[in-house]
Each structure stands twice: as structure tokens, then as C-alpha cells.
Write a protein that holds these residues in place. Structure first.
Motif, PDB file in Angstrom:
ATOM      1  N   ASP A   1      12.206  12.637  -2.945  1.00 28.96           N
ATOM      2  CA  ASP A   1      11.555  11.518  -3.248  1.00 28.96           C
ATOM      3  C   ASP A   1      10.694  11.137  -2.294  1.00 28.96           C
ATOM      4  OD1 ASP A   1      11.548   8.708  -2.592  1.00 28.96           O
ATOM      5  OD2 ASP A   1      13.514   8.418  -0.965  1.00 28.96           O
ATOM      6  N   GLY A   2       9.678  10.985  -2.483  1.00 25.39           N
ATOM      7  CA  GLY A   2       8.834  10.175  -1.171  1.00 25.39           C
ATOM      8  C   GLY A   2       7.284  10.099  -1.849  1.00 25.39           C
ATOM      9  N   TRP A   3       7.131  10.001  -4.070  1.00 26.19           N
ATOM     10  CA  TRP A   3       6.187  10.311  -4.496  1.00 26.19           C
ATOM     11  C   TRP A   3       5.499   8.382  -4.257  1.00 26.19           C
ATOM     12  CZ3 TRP A   3       4.753  13.813  -8.908  1.00 26.19           C
ATOM     13  CH2 TRP A   3       5.378  15.358  -8.812  1.00 26.19           C
ATOM     14  N   THR A   4       4.092   8.760  -4.304  1.00 25.83           N
ATOM     15  CA  THR A   4       2.728   7.883  -3.954  1.00 25.83           C
ATOM     16  C   THR A   4       2.468   7.319  -5.297  1.00 25.83           C
ATOM     17  OG1 THR A   4       0.893   8.908  -3.492  1.00 25.83           O
ATOM     18  CG2 THR A   4       2.823   8.441  -1.353  1.00 25.83           C
ATOM     19  N   PRO A   5       1.783   6.146  -5.169  1.00 24.24           N
ATOM     20  CA  PRO A   5       1.278   5.906  -6.718  1.00 24.24           C
ATOM     21  C   PRO A   5       0.558   7.707  -7.567  1.00 24.24           C
ATOM     22  CG  PRO A   5       1.557   4.035  -5.567  1.00 24.24           C
ATOM     23  CD  PRO A   5       2.187   5.431  -4.723  1.00 24.24           C
ATOM     24  N   LEU A   6       0.370   8.113  -5.890  1.00 21.41           N
ATOM     25  CA  LEU A   6      -0.911   9.110  -6.225  1.00 21.41           C
ATOM     26  C   LEU A   6      -0.676  10.113  -6.845  1.00 21.41           C
ATOM     27  CD1 LEU A   6      -4.349   9.648  -6.027  1.00 21.41           C
ATOM     28  CD2 LEU A   6      -3.521  10.451  -3.619  1.00 21.41           C
ATOM     29  N   HIS A   7       0.315   9.943  -6.730  1.00 15.23           N
ATOM     30  CA  HIS A   7       1.321  11.538  -6.623  1.00 15.23           C
ATOM     31  C   HIS A   7       1.230  11.315  -8.541  1.00 15.23           C
ATOM     32  CE1 HIS A   7       2.921  12.539  -2.636  1.00 15.23           C
ATOM     33  NE2 HIS A   7       1.852  13.896  -2.891  1.00 15.23           N
ATOM     34  N   VAL A   8       1.938  10.166  -8.713  1.00 12.31           N
ATOM     35  CA  VAL A   8       2.211  10.170 -10.192  1.00 12.31           C
ATOM     36  C   VAL A   8       1.112  10.171 -10.585  1.00 12.31           C
ATOM     37  CG1 VAL A   8       3.117   7.983 -11.707  1.00 12.31           C
ATOM     38  CG2 VAL A   8       4.105   8.549  -9.385  1.00 12.31           C
TER      39      VAL A   8
ATOM     40  N   ALA B   1      -2.479  -4.500  -8.806  1.00 11.33           N
ATOM     41  CA  ALA B   1      -1.545  -4.692  -8.416  1.00 11.33           C
ATOM     42  C   ALA B   1      -1.974  -4.121  -6.997  1.00 11.33           C
ATOM     43  CB  ALA B   1      -0.490  -3.504  -8.270  1.00 11.33           C
ATOM     44  N   VAL B   2      -2.628  -3.307  -6.202  1.00  7.03           N
ATOM     45  CA  VAL B   2      -3.153  -2.640  -5.550  1.00  7.03           C
ATOM     46  C   VAL B   2      -3.854  -3.401  -4.427  1.00  7.03           C
ATOM     47  CG1 VAL B   2      -2.186  -0.373  -6.127  1.00  7.03           C
ATOM     48  CG2 VAL B   2      -4.450  -0.753  -5.994  1.00  7.03           C
ATOM     49  N   GLU B   3      -5.419  -4.067  -5.074  1.00  3.33           N
ATOM     50  CA  GLU B   3      -5.808  -5.072  -4.920  1.00  3.33           C
ATOM     51  C   GLU B   3      -5.173  -5.978  -4.305  1.00  3.33           C
ATOM     52  OE1 GLU B   3      -8.659  -5.938  -7.968  1.00  3.33           O
ATOM     53  OE2 GLU B   3      -9.096  -4.375  -7.700  1.00  3.33           O
ATOM     54  N   GLY B   4      -4.501  -6.956  -5.356  1.00  3.95           N
ATOM     55  CA  GLY B   4      -3.351  -7.388  -4.369  1.00  3.95           C
ATOM     56  C   GLY B   4      -2.027  -7.467  -3.606  1.00  3.95           C
ATOM     57  N   GLN B   5      -1.914  -5.994  -3.637  1.00  2.00           N
ATOM     58  CA  GLN B   5      -1.226  -5.506  -2.279  1.00  2.00           C
ATOM     59  C   GLN B   5      -1.035  -3.820  -1.716  1.00  2.00           C
ATOM     60  OE1 GLN B   5       3.284  -6.916  -2.867  1.00  2.00           O
ATOM     61  NE2 GLN B   5       2.420  -7.176  -5.108  1.00  2.00           N
ATOM     62  N   PRO B   6      -2.338  -4.042  -0.847  1.00  2.00           N
ATOM     63  CA  PRO B   6      -2.886  -3.001  -0.712  1.00  2.00           C
ATOM     64  C   PRO B   6      -1.871  -1.778  -0.112  1.00  2.00           C
ATOM     65  CG  PRO B   6      -3.999  -4.038  -0.182  1.00  2.00           C
ATOM     66  CD  PRO B   6      -2.778  -5.179  -0.458  1.00  2.00           C
TER      67      PRO B   6
ATOM     68  N   LEU C   1      -9.045   5.529  -8.715  1.00  4.46           N
ATOM     69  CA  LEU C   1      -8.924   4.312  -8.801  1.00  4.46           C
ATOM     70  C   LEU C   1      -7.916   3.822  -7.188  1.00  4.46           C
ATOM     71  CD1 LEU C   1      -7.742   1.921 -11.216  1.00  4.46           C
ATOM     72  CD2 LEU C   1      -6.993   1.143  -8.886  1.00  4.46           C
ATOM     73  N   LEU C   2      -7.411   4.682  -6.707  1.00  7.51           N
ATOM     74  CA  LEU C   2      -6.010   4.824  -5.830  1.00  7.51           C
ATOM     75  C   LEU C   2      -6.928   5.306  -4.759  1.00  7.51           C
ATOM     76  CD1 LEU C   2      -3.056   6.088  -8.009  1.00  7.51           C
ATOM     77  CD2 LEU C   2      -3.418   4.615  -7.193  1.00  7.51           C
TER      78      LEU C   2
END
Length: 283
Positions: A57-64, A39-44, A76-77
Motif C-alpha cells: 500500500d501507499g503508492w501515490t500517482p507519482l509512484h505509479v 483529475a488533479v486540476e479538478g481534485q488536487p 505533470l504531477l
């Protein structure tokens, strides 16, 4: 005609992006490294998209990833360009999330360059850094924060940081007693009770007291001693959470769940049950 925002994307495009961010968050929660990488390689740009979690609100994939303790996904992130200092609407960075939910990731995040702010200094017991932050104008109270600096110090178990914050005006009765109880830090519990923390102060959302927090966290790590201290301070064994559970209910359910087989062998959780059953009941 398709409505477009001033910056260009249509409302439909924004909605689709939001849905894609939610799917990515689902992959992160599940620990699906292959899906996250794809996902992140295809859509950074997805690295910076946010979702809502627990009403915030405001949780990035890294927060998760940090909240779920997925060290591989954190690396990875970050390697893909995730912002280590991204903050939620309540100002929580991934490091703050690690302090609360994944202590094992605190050092790795610091090694990757996370800024050790007042919350981190409080949790880590870095009195010198914490004092410097306070001297520079950082508030010891933070009434608008989800977790106070005192709460982070209580989670980390640092008596020095707890005492410094109390001396600088932090409120002992701000929920930090629940944090210390859940983390199993009896010495911090003693200090907070002596400073005026109310033993049966409830979480406004869940109704939990410090006794609920200690029992729910399970035995070990000093929690039996914490339960004893709370009972000695007059904790109400019959107090219930917002969904109607007493501390004894929580302990009994956990003991039944953890008891091996059907031979009735005691579990460590049974020690907490015995403590609670032997406590004076409310008149």
C-alpha cells in the motif's frame, strides 16, 4: 445515520475517494496525460491519495507514473504539487521506484530535488555519500526492506558500492545476485558469488533464481556473460519458478517470440538457449 470518521468524512466518502484514486492510477498507468491533468486540476487532493500495488500500500500517482516510466506524467504531477518524498508502507519513495523500474528517470528526479539517500547512493555508486550515510547510522543490512542497499548497488552495477556494503556487513545472499543478473552486471555477479551468494537462491515469492532473472531480462548488456558465470558456478538449469518454468523454458519461449517470420532465422535470444542447452544437467 451515516458513520463519520473523527476527521469528518463518512466511510462512504472515504470509499469513493479510494475508488477515485484507483481510477486515477489507471489513467497514470495508461499514460493518459489529458485525463490525469483533468483529475488533479479538478481534485488536487488526489495527488496524495494512495493505492495498493503488488501487495504494497501507499503508492501515490507519482509512484505509479515513475514505475511505468512516464516522464511526461512525472513532470505533470510534480508541477501540480505531488510530494517527491512520499513513501509507501515499505518506505519506498518515487526515487526508489525509479532505481528499480525506470533508471532513465533517476537523474530527472534528482534534478527536481529528490533526496539521494543511501539507496540512491548505492545505485549511483556514490561511495563517499554512501559511506557518510552508513557512518551516520544508516544500516547496511535493512533486513526489513523490500530491496536492500546491496540490491540497489547490484542493480546499479557499482563494484565500489557493493564492496563497501559487503565490508560493512551486508549479506551477499540477500537476493542481490538476482538483481545483478537481471541488470547484466557480470563483475558484480563475480563479486557476490565470491562473497558467498548462493547461485540457486530463490525469490521467496516467485521462486526465481539468478539464472531465471538473467534469462528473463533477455540478451545483451552483459547478460550472456552473466549466464555463463552462473552456469560455471553450478546454477541448476532445471530449477523451476513457482509457476513451473525453467530458465530454458523462458529462453525458448522468448526466442520463438522474437524470431522474425517463419524462416527460422536465429535471434539474440538463441545464444542464451544454446548456452543453457549445453550446460550440464542435474544428475
Amino acid at each position: 445515520m451515516t458513520d463519520r470518521t473523527p476527521s469528518g468524512p463518512s466511510t462512504g466518502e472515504l470509499r469513493a475517494l479510494r475508488m477515485t484514486a484507483q481510477r486515477l492510477a489507471g489513467f497514470v498507468e495508461a499514460g493518459d496525460a489529458a485525463a490525469v491533468r483533468s483529475a488533479v486540476e479538478g481534485q488536487p487532493h488526489l495527488l496524495a491519495t494512495t493505492t495498493e500495488r503488488a501487495g504494497q500500500d501507499g503508492w501515490t500517482p507519482l509512484h505509479v507514473a515513475v514505475a511505468h516510466g512516464h516522464a511526461e506524467l512525472v513532470d505533470l504531477l510534480l508541477d501540480a504539487g505531488a510530494d517527491l518524498e512520499a513513501s509507501t508502507e515499505h518506505g519506498r519513495t518515487p526515487l526508489h521506484v525509479a532505481l528499480e523500474f525506470a533508471p532513465q528517470l533517476v537523474d530527472p528526479l534528482l534534478a527536481r530535488g529528490a533526496e539521494p539517500d543511501g539507496a540512491a547512493a548505492a545505485y549511483l555508486g556514490d561511495r563517499e555519500r554512501l559511506a557518510a550515510r552508513l557512518d551516520a547510522g544508516e544500516s547496511s543490512v535493512h533486513d526489513d526492506a523490500e530491496i536492500s542497499l546491496l540490491g540497489f548497488a547490484a542493480l546499479g552495477g557499482s563494484i565500489d558500492a557493493v564492496q563497501l556494503l559487503l565490508d560493512r556487513g551486508a549479506h551477499a545472499d540477500d537476493g542481490s545476485l538476482r538483481a545483478a543478473a537481471a541488470a547484466g552486471h557480470p563483475e558484480v555477479v563475480r563479486v557476490l558469488l565470491a562473497a558467498g551468494a548462493q547461485v540457486d537462491h530463490r525469490d521467496p515469492d516467485t521462486g526465481r533464481t539468478a539464472l531465471h532473472a538473467a534469462v528473463a531480462a533477455g540478451p545483451g548488456g552483459g547478460r550472456e556473460e552473466v549466464v555463463g558465470l552462473l552456469l560455471a558456478a553450478g546454477a541448476d538449469v532445471e530449477a523451476t519458478t513457482s509457476d513451473g518454468a525453467s530458465a530454458l523454458d523462458i529462453a525458448r519461449v522468448a526466442a520463438a517470440r522474437d524470431r522474425p517470420g517463419t524462416d527460422g532465422s536465429p535471434t539474440p535470444q538463441d545464444a542464451l538457449v544454446d548456452l543453457l542447452e549445453g550446460a550440464p544437467q542435474a544428475g
